[in-house]
Design a protein around this motif. Structure first.
Motif, mmCIF file in Angstrom:
data_model
loop_
_atom_site.group_PDB
_atom_site.id
_atom_site.type_symbol
_atom_site.label_atom_id
_atom_site.label_comp_id
_atom_site.label_asym_id
_atom_site.label_seq_id
_atom_site.Cartn_x
_atom_site.Cartn_y
_atom_site.Cartn_z
ATOM 1 N N ILE A 115 0.833 -1.206 0.000
ATOM 2 C CA ILE A 115 0.000 0.000 0.000
ATOM 3 C C ILE A 115 0.865 1.253 0.000
ATOM 4 C CG2 ILE A 115 -1.777 1.257 1.282
ATOM 5 C CD1 ILE A 115 -2.669 -1.490 2.365
ATOM 6 N N TYR A 116 2.000 1.199 0.707
ATOM 7 C CA TYR A 116 2.898 2.357 0.696
ATOM 8 C C TYR A 116 3.395 2.659 -0.716
ATOM 9 C CZ TYR A 116 7.215 4.986 0.946
ATOM 10 O OH TYR A 116 8.204 5.909 0.712
ATOM 11 N N GLN A 117 3.767 1.608 -1.455
ATOM 12 C CA GLN A 117 4.265 1.825 -2.820
ATOM 13 C C GLN A 117 3.148 2.311 -3.745
ATOM 14 O OE1 GLN A 117 6.706 -1.332 -4.438
ATOM 15 N NE2 GLN A 117 7.825 -1.606 -2.511
ATOM 16 N N PHE A 118 1.932 1.836 -3.526
ATOM 17 C CA PHE A 118 0.789 2.362 -4.276
ATOM 18 C C PHE A 118 0.603 3.848 -3.992
ATOM 19 C CE2 PHE A 118 -3.770 3.340 -3.356
ATOM 20 C CZ PHE A 118 -4.156 3.616 -4.658
ATOM 21 N N GLN A 119 0.650 4.211 -2.720
ATOM 22 C CA GLN A 119 0.513 5.613 -2.322
ATOM 23 C C GLN A 119 1.659 6.452 -2.899
ATOM 24 O OE1 GLN A 119 0.524 6.043 1.929
ATOM 25 N NE2 GLN A 119 -0.191 8.158 1.896
ATOM 26 N N SER A 120 2.872 5.902 -2.845
ATOM 27 C CA SER A 120 4.041 6.611 -3.381
ATOM 28 C C SER A 120 3.924 6.828 -4.884
ATOM 29 C CB SER A 120 5.317 5.812 -3.053
ATOM 30 O OG SER A 120 6.451 6.400 -3.649
ATOM 31 N N PHE A 121 3.396 5.814 -5.600
ATOM 32 C CA PHE A 121 3.243 5.959 -7.049
ATOM 33 C C PHE A 121 2.216 7.043 -7.377
ATOM 34 C CE2 PHE A 121 1.291 4.934 -11.133
ATOM 35 C CZ PHE A 121 2.417 4.779 -11.939
ATOM 36 N N CYS A 122 1.131 7.080 -6.631
ATOM 37 C CA CYS A 122 0.113 8.114 -6.865
ATOM 38 C C CYS A 122 0.679 9.507 -6.609
ATOM 39 C CB CYS A 122 -1.106 7.863 -5.974
ATOM 40 S SG CYS A 122 -2.038 6.370 -6.396
ATOM 41 N N GLN A 123 1.501 9.642 -5.573
ATOM 42 C CA GLN A 123 2.147 10.923 -5.291
ATOM 43 C C GLN A 123 3.139 11.277 -6.403
ATOM 44 O OE1 GLN A 123 1.764 12.974 -2.483
ATOM 45 N NE2 GLN A 123 0.172 11.704 -1.583
ATOM 46 N N TYR A 124 3.890 10.282 -6.847
ATOM 47 C CA TYR A 124 4.868 10.484 -7.931
ATOM 48 C C TYR A 124 4.160 10.878 -9.223
ATOM 49 C CZ TYR A 124 8.016 8.876 -11.680
ATOM 50 O OH TYR A 124 8.768 8.775 -12.822
ATOM 51 N N ARG A 125 3.077 10.197 -9.530
ATOM 52 C CA ARG A 125 2.327 10.446 -10.763
ATOM 53 C C ARG A 125 1.670 11.823 -10.759
ATOM 54 N NH1 ARG A 125 -2.606 6.453 -11.375
ATOM 55 N NH2 ARG A 125 -3.271 7.739 -9.620
ATOM 56 N N GLY A 126 1.307 12.314 -9.562
ATOM 57 C CA GLY A 126 0.589 13.584 -9.491
ATOM 58 C C GLY A 126 1.442 14.806 -9.745
ATOM 59 N N TRP A 131 -0.292 0.095 -10.542
ATOM 60 C CA TRP A 131 -0.715 0.720 -9.289
ATOM 61 C C TRP A 131 -2.045 1.449 -9.452
ATOM 62 C CZ3 TRP A 131 1.469 -1.380 -5.381
ATOM 63 C CH2 TRP A 131 2.823 -1.735 -5.398
ATOM 64 N N ASN A 132 -2.929 0.865 -10.260
ATOM 65 C CA ASN A 132 -4.284 1.401 -10.411
ATOM 66 C C ASN A 132 -5.084 1.097 -9.153
ATOM 67 O OD1 ASN A 132 -7.275 0.725 -11.238
ATOM 68 N ND2 ASN A 132 -6.535 2.183 -12.755
ATOM 69 N N VAL A 133 -5.871 2.061 -8.688
ATOM 70 C CA VAL A 133 -6.559 1.906 -7.402
ATOM 71 C C VAL A 133 -7.517 0.718 -7.405
ATOM 72 C CG1 VAL A 133 -8.405 3.546 -8.005
ATOM 73 C CG2 VAL A 133 -7.854 3.116 -5.598
ATOM 74 N N LEU A 134 -8.204 0.476 -8.518
ATOM 75 C CA LEU A 134 -9.115 -0.669 -8.577
ATOM 76 C C LEU A 134 -8.353 -1.984 -8.539
ATOM 77 C CD1 LEU A 134 -11.781 0.518 -11.194
ATOM 78 C CD2 LEU A 134 -12.022 0.341 -8.708
ATOM 79 N N GLU A 135 -7.199 -2.011 -9.198
ATOM 80 C CA GLU A 135 -6.374 -3.221 -9.180
ATOM 81 C C GLU A 135 -5.872 -3.496 -7.763
ATOM 82 O OE1 GLU A 135 -5.872 -5.250 -11.696
ATOM 83 O OE2 GLU A 135 -6.910 -4.031 -13.186
ATOM 84 N N VAL A 136 -5.444 -2.445 -7.070
ATOM 85 C CA VAL A 136 -4.950 -2.605 -5.697
ATOM 86 C C VAL A 136 -6.066 -3.114 -4.788
ATOM 87 C CG1 VAL A 136 -4.105 -1.340 -3.673
ATOM 88 C CG2 VAL A 136 -3.129 -0.890 -5.937
ATOM 89 N N GLY A 178 -5.433 -3.249 5.322
ATOM 90 C CA GLY A 178 -5.026 -2.583 4.100
ATOM 91 C C GLY A 178 -6.186 -1.929 3.367
ATOM 92 N N LEU A 179 -7.319 -2.606 3.312
ATOM 93 C CA LEU A 179 -8.504 -2.022 2.674
ATOM 94 C C LEU A 179 -8.977 -0.785 3.432
ATOM 95 C CD1 LEU A 179 -10.433 -5.322 1.849
ATOM 96 C CD2 LEU A 179 -9.594 -3.670 0.173
ATOM 97 N N LEU A 180 -8.949 -0.859 4.762
ATOM 98 C CA LEU A 180 -9.279 0.314 5.583
ATOM 99 C C LEU A 180 -8.396 1.497 5.197
ATOM 100 C CD1 LEU A 180 -10.354 1.783 8.233
ATOM 101 C CD2 LEU A 180 -8.470 0.624 9.413
ATOM 102 N N ARG A 181 -7.115 1.239 5.042
ATOM 103 C CA ARG A 181 -6.155 2.315 4.732
ATOM 104 C C ARG A 181 -6.385 2.898 3.347
ATOM 105 N NH1 ARG A 181 0.420 1.437 4.810
ATOM 106 N NH2 ARG A 181 1.022 3.452 3.889
ATOM 107 N N VAL A 182 -6.559 2.046 2.348
ATOM 108 C CA VAL A 182 -6.717 2.535 0.971
ATOM 109 C C VAL A 182 -7.992 3.367 0.842
ATOM 110 C CG1 VAL A 182 -7.050 1.870 -1.440
ATOM 111 C CG2 VAL A 182 -5.371 0.663 -0.047
ATOM 112 N N HIS A 183 -9.092 2.880 1.399
ATOM 113 C CA HIS A 183 -10.344 3.645 1.321
ATOM 114 C C HIS A 183 -10.221 4.987 2.038
ATOM 115 C CE1 HIS A 183 -13.019 0.923 -0.777
ATOM 116 N NE2 HIS A 183 -12.644 -0.080 -0.013
#
Length: 530
Positions: A138-149, A169-174, A223-228
């Motif tokens: 989840i950290y790497q997903f979050q990091s990718f979204c920050q990087y992409r933004g 690192w698509n949110v639906l895939e995660v 993890g689901l709690l965190r992503v949502h």
């Protein structure tokens, strides 16, 4: 150990292709212990040896790529995936990954989790490693979204590559990966059957069974709690953590993994705060702050110690916001937590109670999660920073709620002074019209009724209860015919039984710990040098 001999061939010690013998030995024995399902040795090598070798050989660089160590482990596919998971985690911690490496890490997680979901992998791994897998995913997903933004910082070549990586690192895939781990593990049905009693007692290690998928399913609930929460969907976040009943400490496994427990309570408490469930937020933050106060001394040498301390300070900031918005929440706090809160934030709580929105802004900005935008940004508009958009959206929603309560402290102060007061007099004291006063009274009544958890594993359930020290209603004076505000004090009698019981329990815990230390045989300490 001739297989790890000192013939380095054409590669010098400064070459990126050079692998020290001791690193090869580490990989070899790590692989052997995993095959033998030797949990104590695996955990020791994972938590101690890997960090020591990283500090000595790879402090600012990555570990050797998997191709350089695969021969040592007989090209074992599963171990190579596990090694790459640690390789990329170290890379994120010590270096700055580029887009290619971020994509490769995503592919490795897909391969690793896909293997665990669709094949019968009969191995045992330490629970702490399995939590770290989900946490890092989840950290790497979050990091990718920050990087992409951060579009303005990207070169044209990077933007073209990003456009092609729409599934990475698509949110639906995660979310689908995490939900698949939950479903395949059967953790929901198991907890519905016995409330997690067997899981808690065995710590997930069942005889002749692998713990990997079961524990990944449990940690994926957190993890689901965190992503949502990161995407601002707070109701779904609290719904996702079912069937973990984190409000009841009986059979709650999470406290055995400090990072998991802190994440569970931090994100749950934040969701309650954003949903205006202030009493639940206060109870949640109180529980985890008491937990951190108990266990932080045991993690002083841990790599996560600084992060634990930071989360501790963030949750005190969130608790200060909660108490400022709902003073009645103060009575739910443990004596020690209440004292620490006053020492840290008493002045800020007073300023927030007076309606200073800048203090709310400051504490929220410091303590909130790093929100992300669920959808990719528009790559044709480099001036837009979607990371700031996500944060600003949540901040504005929060400040709107704060703004709607700014007149309530003054109104409450006047109501405390009177047992009954006419609407006209109260309106004149507040320098507003009677119609506006009626709106403020309705607002105060509404804001002081919170949905509050009353039991069960559903964290979103509860009943509406008053969270105010005073109650009032409107009535007509039969003599004068004037509309009156009738105030009835709700005097809360402090019950000392709970206070005494809590301190008796603490005293018994101290005695038990002292007796355990006295009874434990003193073992000689072996120093392992690398």
């Amino acid at each position: 150990m001739a297989a790890f001999g000192g013939n380095y061939g054409e590669y010098g010690m400064d070459s990126p292709y050079f692998v020290p013998d001791i690193v090869k030995q580490f990989v070899f024995y790590f692989y052997r212990h995993i095959r033998e399902r030797n949990i104590p040795e695996i955990q020791s090598m994972y938590e101690v040896s890997f960090l020591k070798l990283s500090e000595r050989y790879y402090k600012t660089t990555s570990w050797p790529v998997v191709d350089l160590i695969s021969d040592v482990v007989d090209q074992d596919h599963v171990f190579c995936l596990l090694y790459k998971e640690m390789y990329f985690r170290h890379l994120y911690a010590r270096c700055t990954p580029d887009l290619r490496q971020r994509c490769e890490s995503w592919d490795n997680y897909c391969d690793l989790f896909g293997l665990l979901l669709h094949s019968n992998v009969n191995m045992q791994l330490p629970n702490i490693w399995l939590w770290d897998m989900v946490d890092e995913f989840i950290y790497q997903f979050q990091s990718f979204c920050q990087y992409r933004g951060k579009i303005s910082q990207k070169s044209p070549e990077e933007l073209e590559l990003l456009k092609k990586c729409d599934k990475v690192w698509n949110v639906l895939e995660v979310l689908n990966v995490l939900q698949a781990l939950v479903d395949k593990s059967g953790i929901t049905a198991e907890f519905e059957a016995d409330g997690g009693a067997k899981f808690f007692a065995s710590e997930g290690y069942y005889p002749s069974q692998s713990n990997v998928l079961r524990m990944l399913g449990y940690f994926s609930l957190v993890g689901l709690l965190r992503v949502h929460t990161l995407i601002g969907d707070y109701h779904s976040a609290l719904s996702a953590v079912y069937p973990i009943n984190f409000n009841e400490r009986t059979n709650l496994f999470a406290p055995k993994i400090a990072g998991c427990n802190i994440a569970l309570f931090y994100y749950s408490g934040f969701c309650y705060l954003m949903m205006r469930r202030y009493m639940d937020a206060a109870r949640t933050f109180n529980n985890v702050l008491m937990y951190i106060n108990r266990v932080k001394q045991y993690h002083q040498r841990s790599a996560q110690y600084d992060q634990i301390l930071k989360k501790n300070e963030q949750m005190y900031a969130l608790l200060a916001i909660t108490v400022a918005l709902c003073p009645a929440a103060q009575k739910l706090l443990d004596e020690n937590v209440s004292t620490q809160l006053r020492e840290r934030n008493s002045e800020k709580i007073s300023r927030m109670s007076r309606g200073e929105s800048s203090v709310y802004d400051e504490l929220f900005s410091y303590a909130c999660p790093k929100f992300i935008t669920a959808t990719p940004p528009s790559y044709d508009n480099p001036a837009v920073n979607t990371n700031q958009q996500a944060y600003r959206t949540q901040l504005n929603l929060f400040l709107q709620e704060v703004k709607s309560t700014q007149t309530l402290p003054l109104l409450k102060q006047y109501l405390i002074l009177y047992s009954s007061i006419s609407m006209q007099k109260l309106a004149s004291l507040m320098d507003i019209e009677v119609a506006d006063l009626r709106t403020h009274l309705a607002c105060l009544k509404n804001k002081t009724y919170n949905l509050r958890w009353t039991g069960g594993a559903d964290a979103t359930a509860g009943s509406f209860t008053s969270a105010s020290d005073i109650d009032f209603y409107l009535d007509v004076d039969p003599e004068s015919g004037r509309e009156m505000v009738i105030v009835s004090d709700s005097v809360h009698t402090r019950h000392h039984a709970e206070f005494l019981a809590r301190h008796i329990t603490k005293f018994e815990d101290i005695i038990r710990d002292l007796e355990a230390q006295a009874a434990a045989p003193q073992k000689p300490t072996l120093a392992i040098a690398y």
